[in-house]
Write a protein that holds these residues in place. Sequence first.
Motif, PDB file in Angstrom:
ATOM      1  N   TRP A  97      -4.456  -1.785  -1.919  1.00 19.39           N
ATOM      2  CA  TRP A  97      -4.005  -3.163  -2.037  1.00 19.39           C
ATOM      3  C   TRP A  97      -2.513  -3.198  -1.759  1.00 19.39           C
ATOM      4  CZ3 TRP A  97      -8.281  -1.556  -4.439  1.00 19.39           C
ATOM      5  CH2 TRP A  97      -9.372  -2.418  -4.476  1.00 19.39           C
ATOM      6  N   LYS A  98      -2.095  -4.143  -0.943  1.00 19.88           N
ATOM      7  CA  LYS A  98      -0.680  -4.282  -0.614  1.00 19.88           C
ATOM      8  C   LYS A  98      -0.072  -5.398  -1.452  1.00 19.88           C
ATOM      9  CE  LYS A  98      -1.280  -2.592   4.035  1.00 19.88           C
ATOM     10  NZ  LYS A  98      -1.232  -2.851   5.455  1.00 19.88           N
ATOM     11  N   VAL A 119      -5.367   6.563  -9.397  1.00 19.01           N
ATOM     12  CA  VAL A 119      -4.509   5.445  -9.011  1.00 19.01           C
ATOM     13  C   VAL A 119      -3.167   5.996  -8.554  1.00 19.01           C
ATOM     14  CG1 VAL A 119      -3.384   3.329  -9.789  1.00 19.01           C
ATOM     15  CG2 VAL A 119      -5.620   3.955 -10.704  1.00 19.01           C
ATOM     16  N   THR A 120      -2.740   5.593  -7.358  1.00 20.82           N
ATOM     17  CA  THR A 120      -1.450   6.007  -6.817  1.00 20.82           C
ATOM     18  C   THR A 120      -0.688   4.756  -6.408  1.00 20.82           C
ATOM     19  OG1 THR A 120      -2.526   7.958  -5.897  1.00 20.82           O
ATOM     20  CG2 THR A 120      -0.319   7.465  -5.118  1.00 20.82           C
ATOM     21  N   SER A 121       0.563   4.654  -6.857  1.00 22.18           N
ATOM     22  CA  SER A 121       1.396   3.511  -6.503  1.00 22.18           C
ATOM     23  C   SER A 121       2.574   4.000  -5.681  1.00 22.18           C
ATOM     24  CB  SER A 121       1.885   2.820  -7.777  1.00 22.18           C
ATOM     25  OG  SER A 121       2.646   1.690  -7.464  1.00 22.18           O
ATOM     26  N   SER A 122       2.923   3.247  -4.648  1.00 25.81           N
ATOM     27  CA  SER A 122       4.075   3.613  -3.835  1.00 25.81           C
ATOM     28  C   SER A 122       4.830   2.349  -3.454  1.00 25.81           C
ATOM     29  CB  SER A 122       3.640   4.366  -2.581  1.00 25.81           C
ATOM     30  OG  SER A 122       2.849   3.534  -1.767  1.00 25.81           O
ATOM     31  N   GLY A 123       6.123   2.507  -3.196  1.00 23.62           N
ATOM     32  CA  GLY A 123       6.945   1.378  -2.802  1.00 23.62           C
ATOM     33  C   GLY A 123       7.304   0.498  -3.985  1.00 23.62           C
ATOM     34  N   SER A 124       7.998  -0.592  -3.697  1.00 26.02           N
ATOM     35  CA  SER A 124       8.364  -1.535  -4.749  1.00 26.02           C
ATOM     36  C   SER A 124       8.437  -2.934  -4.157  1.00 26.02           C
ATOM     37  CB  SER A 124       9.710  -1.154  -5.363  1.00 26.02           C
ATOM     38  OG  SER A 124      10.726  -1.234  -4.387  1.00 26.02           O
ATOM     39  N   LYS A 126       7.714  -6.308  -2.493  1.00 20.56           N
ATOM     40  CA  LYS A 126       6.738  -6.728  -1.490  1.00 20.56           C
ATOM     41  C   LYS A 126       6.150  -5.552  -0.725  1.00 20.56           C
ATOM     42  CE  LYS A 126       8.655 -11.293  -0.759  1.00 20.56           C
ATOM     43  NZ  LYS A 126       9.248 -12.218   0.199  1.00 20.56           N
ATOM     44  N   LYS A 127       6.814  -4.397  -0.797  1.00 25.84           N
ATOM     45  CA  LYS A 127       6.343  -3.204  -0.080  1.00 25.84           C
ATOM     46  C   LYS A 127       5.444  -2.329  -0.952  1.00 25.84           C
ATOM     47  CE  LYS A 127       9.034  -3.704   3.608  1.00 25.84           C
ATOM     48  NZ  LYS A 127       8.685  -3.633   4.977  1.00 25.84           N
TER      49      LYS A 127
END
Length: 166
Positions: A97-98, A119-124, A126-127
């Motif tokens: 999901w973006k 679960v992996t989260s990347s960016g911050s 809007k990215k």
Amino acid sequence: VAKSLGLHHESVGEDKQRRLCVWTDGFSGPSAAGSAAARKADQPAAAAQNSGPSAGANAVAAADDDDDDQETPLQAFERRAAATLDSLTPAEPVAEWKAPGEEEREILQRLAAARSLEVTSSGSGKKRKLRLSLPESEETRAAAAAAEAAAKAAKAAKATPPGATG
């Protein structure tokens, strides 16, 4: 358009409260109804009669704003996310999901925990991307290793000129 179809129409209200009422002969228009409540009640019926099925459904849905039976946007998001996560397979082990909002992230993390997904989260901002994936199993590792070995073998076969000995 209404006149060409033999319909009557009237615009009621101002700015964001403006509504277009459309009716046929035999029905009273919003001016004849007299009260704002009667006008509001006439609008969905007229729209449902004179519009296509989807517009009529929207008009009826707008009239039923007080009903608890309607699905909220977050409930719809959760339903679609659950269906996506249920469709994960070893062949397609990841869903992404973006830029999910805070409430959407909470829903995704709850669904992932219930399904034992990583679960992996990347960016911050809007990215930001949130990836949910099946846990890596022996099967998945073996399939990945076999695919990597096949790719190396194909590359080596391509790089070796015909008639050359290794």
